[in-house]
Write an enzyme that holds these catalytic residues in place. Structure first.
Site, PDB file in Angstrom:
ATOM      1  N   ASP A 139      -5.692  67.795  14.148  1.00  0.00           N
ATOM      2  CA  ASP A 139      -6.341  67.550  12.855  1.00  0.00           C
ATOM      3  C   ASP A 139      -6.478  66.057  12.614  1.00  0.00           C
ATOM      4  O   ASP A 139      -7.472  65.592  12.059  1.00  0.00           O
ATOM      5  CB  ASP A 139      -5.514  68.120  11.693  1.00  0.00           C
ATOM      6  CG  ASP A 139      -5.340  69.610  11.735  1.00  0.00           C
ATOM      7  OD1 ASP A 139      -6.168  70.290  12.371  1.00  0.00           O
ATOM      8  OD2 ASP A 139      -4.371  70.103  11.117  1.00  0.00           O
ATOM      9  N   ASP A 185       3.186  78.921   2.714  1.00  0.00           N
ATOM     10  CA  ASP A 185       1.769  78.575   2.704  1.00  0.00           C
ATOM     11  C   ASP A 185       1.145  79.356   1.558  1.00  0.00           C
ATOM     12  O   ASP A 185       0.976  80.582   1.648  1.00  0.00           O
ATOM     13  CB  ASP A 185       1.104  78.935   4.035  1.00  0.00           C
ATOM     14  CG  ASP A 185       1.170  77.800   5.043  1.00  0.00           C
ATOM     15  OD1 ASP A 185       1.860  76.803   4.765  1.00  0.00           O
ATOM     16  OD2 ASP A 185       0.533  77.911   6.103  1.00  0.00           O
ATOM     17  N   ASP A 196      -8.088  82.856   3.436  1.00  0.00           N
ATOM     18  CA  ASP A 196      -7.502  81.563   3.049  1.00  0.00           C
ATOM     19  C   ASP A 196      -8.106  81.020   1.759  1.00  0.00           C
ATOM     20  O   ASP A 196      -8.539  79.868   1.679  1.00  0.00           O
ATOM     21  CB  ASP A 196      -7.665  80.535   4.174  1.00  0.00           C
ATOM     22  CG  ASP A 196      -6.704  80.764   5.327  1.00  0.00           C
ATOM     23  OD1 ASP A 196      -5.616  81.313   5.079  1.00  0.00           O
ATOM     24  OD2 ASP A 196      -7.034  80.404   6.465  1.00  0.00           O
ATOM     25  N   ASP A 247      -2.521  76.209   2.159  1.00  0.00           N
ATOM     26  CA  ASP A 247      -3.272  76.551   3.369  1.00  0.00           C
ATOM     27  C   ASP A 247      -4.501  77.327   2.904  1.00  0.00           C
ATOM     28  O   ASP A 247      -4.602  78.538   3.087  1.00  0.00           O
ATOM     29  CB  ASP A 247      -2.394  77.380   4.305  1.00  0.00           C
ATOM     30  CG  ASP A 247      -3.056  77.659   5.641  1.00  0.00           C
ATOM     31  OD1 ASP A 247      -4.219  77.253   5.815  1.00  0.00           O
ATOM     32  OD2 ASP A 247      -2.424  78.284   6.499  1.00  0.00           O
ATOM     33  N   GLU A 256       5.786  80.845  11.548  1.00  0.00           N
ATOM     34  CA  GLU A 256       4.894  81.408  10.527  1.00  0.00           C
ATOM     35  C   GLU A 256       4.380  82.765  11.000  1.00  0.00           C
ATOM     36  O   GLU A 256       3.547  82.835  11.905  1.00  0.00           O
ATOM     37  CB  GLU A 256       3.728  80.456  10.279  1.00  0.00           C
ATOM     38  CG  GLU A 256       2.777  80.915   9.200  1.00  0.00           C
ATOM     39  CD  GLU A 256       1.713  79.880   8.901  1.00  0.00           C
ATOM     40  OE1 GLU A 256       0.552  80.271   8.707  1.00  0.00           O
ATOM     41  OE2 GLU A 256       2.035  78.674   8.874  1.00  0.00           O
ATOM     42  N   HIS A 287      -1.817  69.636  11.790  1.00  0.00           N
ATOM     43  CA  HIS A 287      -1.720  69.907  13.223  1.00  0.00           C
ATOM     44  C   HIS A 287      -2.035  68.602  13.938  1.00  0.00           C
ATOM     45  O   HIS A 287      -2.768  67.753  13.418  1.00  0.00           O
ATOM     46  CB  HIS A 287      -2.752  70.943  13.685  1.00  0.00           C
ATOM     47  CG  HIS A 287      -2.647  72.287  13.055  1.00  0.00           C
ATOM     48  ND1 HIS A 287      -3.175  72.566  11.804  1.00  0.00           N
ATOM     49  CD2 HIS A 287      -2.110  73.452  13.513  1.00  0.00           C
ATOM     50  CE1 HIS A 287      -2.960  73.834  11.515  1.00  0.00           C
ATOM     51  NE2 HIS A 287      -2.313  74.399  12.531  1.00  0.00           N
ATOM     52  N   HIS A 305      -1.258  86.154   5.234  1.00  0.00           N
ATOM     53  CA  HIS A 305      -0.717  86.839   6.408  1.00  0.00           C
ATOM     54  C   HIS A 305       0.059  88.092   5.989  1.00  0.00           C
ATOM     55  O   HIS A 305       0.056  89.093   6.709  1.00  0.00           O
ATOM     56  CB  HIS A 305       0.183  85.906   7.206  1.00  0.00           C
ATOM     57  CG  HIS A 305      -0.553  84.763   7.833  1.00  0.00           C
ATOM     58  ND1 HIS A 305       0.083  83.809   8.605  1.00  0.00           N
ATOM     59  CD2 HIS A 305      -1.865  84.411   7.810  1.00  0.00           C
ATOM     60  CE1 HIS A 305      -0.819  82.923   9.018  1.00  0.00           C
ATOM     61  NE2 HIS A 305      -2.000  83.267   8.542  1.00  0.00           N
ATOM     62  N   GLU A 337       3.184  82.929   4.700  1.00  0.00           N
ATOM     63  CA  GLU A 337       1.845  82.747   4.125  1.00  0.00           C
ATOM     64  C   GLU A 337       1.410  84.014   3.405  1.00  0.00           C
ATOM     65  O   GLU A 337       1.527  85.116   3.944  1.00  0.00           O
ATOM     66  CB  GLU A 337       0.826  82.396   5.202  1.00  0.00           C
ATOM     67  CG  GLU A 337      -0.576  82.227   4.629  1.00  0.00           C
ATOM     68  CD  GLU A 337      -1.613  81.788   5.623  1.00  0.00           C
ATOM     69  OE1 GLU A 337      -2.749  82.301   5.559  1.00  0.00           O
ATOM     70  OE2 GLU A 337      -1.301  80.931   6.472  1.00  0.00           O
ATOM     71  N   ASP A 380      -8.431  86.632   7.651  1.00  0.00           N
ATOM     72  CA  ASP A 380      -7.721  85.579   6.922  1.00  0.00           C
ATOM     73  C   ASP A 380      -8.722  84.764   6.107  1.00  0.00           C
ATOM     74  O   ASP A 380      -9.360  83.855   6.628  1.00  0.00           O
ATOM     75  CB  ASP A 380      -7.028  84.685   7.961  1.00  0.00           C
ATOM     76  CG  ASP A 380      -5.757  84.051   7.443  1.00  0.00           C
ATOM     77  OD1 ASP A 380      -5.426  84.265   6.270  1.00  0.00           O
ATOM     78  OD2 ASP A 380      -5.102  83.343   8.216  1.00  0.00           O
TER      79      ASP A 380
END
EC number: 5.3.1.5
Length: 440
Positions: free
Chosen positions: A104, A296, A309, A339, A232, A101, A271, A268, A307
């Site tokens: 980031d 992802d 991750d 991710d 996404e 991003h 998700h 993802e 989430d």
């Protein structure tokens, strides 16, 4: 500058008998699978945000990690130090791609002018790092959800000035992605949804979001960006309900605004879990709709409603995912971006490697199993047999629009139809998949 990961040269493939936790047991970049190098099939990417930006904080506790670039100091200097460590990590892990991003990699600053100037400087830094290392950008994106200005969304915000600020970020991030040779640009609507319908105009917000996406497509063509635009999907979190709920929902949205030929999907795993779907389902749906773009790769926890991750570790789940991807011809501009983040208690800096190594081995083994399924062809054969009736004269007349509903009713009566259900043989097929997974 001294290496941050100074106890490691590079992660190397040592084979399945290796007990070295900092070596690959299944991921051999040069191994040929279906005539293509494993690295080219999988197109691994490490993400900037979870790996280098998260400080270990959660809703119940402050940051738990001691990262030098997260200490107090001059913002741009810390961003450059973060880039040094990131590209050291990418190089030592043997990942060919990375993702980011905008905020980031660059300090947001106190104004749009500062944001643009800071990002421009960091894009030059990243360009130098890419040239030095050979690591490429899989995709870039703009974070239009963290800053408090986006509390009510970005493109769906009731204030057109917030909409305009988000447009500035997307323009800047897309042009940076283009300059860095990125192969895709991602749009994740973190707060493009609602908390309550009591203060929400659904039609208005949908129109705003559709127009925003149309402008993104227009800008892509204006600057000559040849990469793929990706949405996404995610059903909720941080909002109660998000407009890009799942693959099928996004398809309907894209069709409404004439964008189905312009934008594909970045799916993802976690998700999919939140949407009540399997990862396999979302990948297969995206492919069936002609929208598959990138992945992802992570995992969620079916017992938790958020989430998590986590790094992917299920060969069983991902073998079926890779099977669908291989059947569809594999990745073009997309890839497998991790991710995923280490757990809050995983405070050793080398835990970052353990998480990625395990994930890369998981996906490599899944790829090899999927290749065996492709080569054997038994699943495809069973599906072809199951739908073979649609290759008959009757089936083809129906599909080609040569029979009306009344015609079919007449046909059924004249031919005294009395069809008998044929077994779907689900249990046998599940056993067949286990054969691929566990029998050498």
């Amino acid at each position: 500058m001294q290496a941050y990961f100074d106890q490691l040269d590079r992660v190397r493939y040592e084979g399945s008998k290796s007990s070295n936790p900092l070596a690959f047991r299944h991921y051999n970049p040069d191994e040929l699978v279906l005539g293509k190098r494993m690295e080219e099939h999988l197109r691994f990417a490490a993400c900037y945000w979870h790996t280098f930006c998260w400080n270990g904080a959660d809703m119940f506790g402050v940051g738990a990690f001691n990262r030098p670039w997260q200490q107090p100091g001059e913002a741009l200097a810390l961003a450059k130090r973060k880039a040094d460590v990131a590209f050291e990590f990418f190089h030592k892990l043997h990942v060919p791609f990375y993702c980011f991003h905008d905020v980031d990699v660059s300090p947001e600053g106190a104004s749009l002018k500062e944001y643009i100037n800071n990002f421009a400087q960091m894009v030059d830094v990243l360009a130098g790092k890419q040239e030095e290392s050979g690591v490429k950008l899989l995709w870039g994106t703009a974070n239009c959800f963290t800053n408090p200005r986006y509390g009510a969304g970005a493109a769906t915000n009731p204030d057109p000035e917030v909409f305009s600020w988000a447009a500035t970020q997307v323009v800047t991030a897309m042009e940076a992605t283009h300059k860095l040779g990125g192969e895709n640009y991602v749009l994740w609507g973190g707060r493009e949804g609602y908390e309550t319908l009591l203060n929400t105009d659904l039609r208005q917000e949908r129109e705003q979001l559709g127009r925003f996406m149309q402008m993104v497509v227009e800008h892509k063509h204006k600057i000559g960006f040849q990469g793929t635009l990706l949405i996404e999907p995610k059903p909720q979190e941080p909002t109660k309900h998000q407009y890009d709920y799942d693959a099928a929902t996004v398809y309907g949205f894209l069709k409404q605004f004439g964008l189905e030929k312009e934008i594909k999907l970045n799916i993802e795993a976690n998700h999919a879990t939140l949407a009540g779907h399997s990862f396999h389902h979302e990948i297969a749906t995206a492919i069936a709709l002609g929208l598959f773009g990138s992945v992802d790769a992570n995992r969620g926890d079916a017992q938790l409603g958020w989430d998590t991750d986590q790094f992917p570790n299920s060969v069983e789940e991902n073998a079926l995912v890779m099977y669908e991807i291989l059947k569809a011809g594999g990745f073009t501009t997309g890839g497998l971006n991790f991710d995923a983040k280490v757990r809050r208690q995983s405070t050793d800096k080398y835990d970052l490697f353990y998480g990625h190594i395990g994930a890369m081995d998981t996906m490599a083994l899944a790829l090899k199993i999927a290749a065996r399924m492709i080569e054997d062809g038994e699943l495809d054969k069973r599906i072809a047999q199951r739908y073979s009736g649609w290759n008959s004269e009757l089936g083809q007349q129906i599909l080609k629009g040569q029979m009306s509903l009344a015609d079919l009713a007449k046909y059924a009566q004249e031919h005294h139809l009395s069809p008998v259900h044929q077994s779907g043989r689900q249990e046998q097929l599940e056993n067949l998949v286990n054969h691929y997974l566990f029998d050498k």
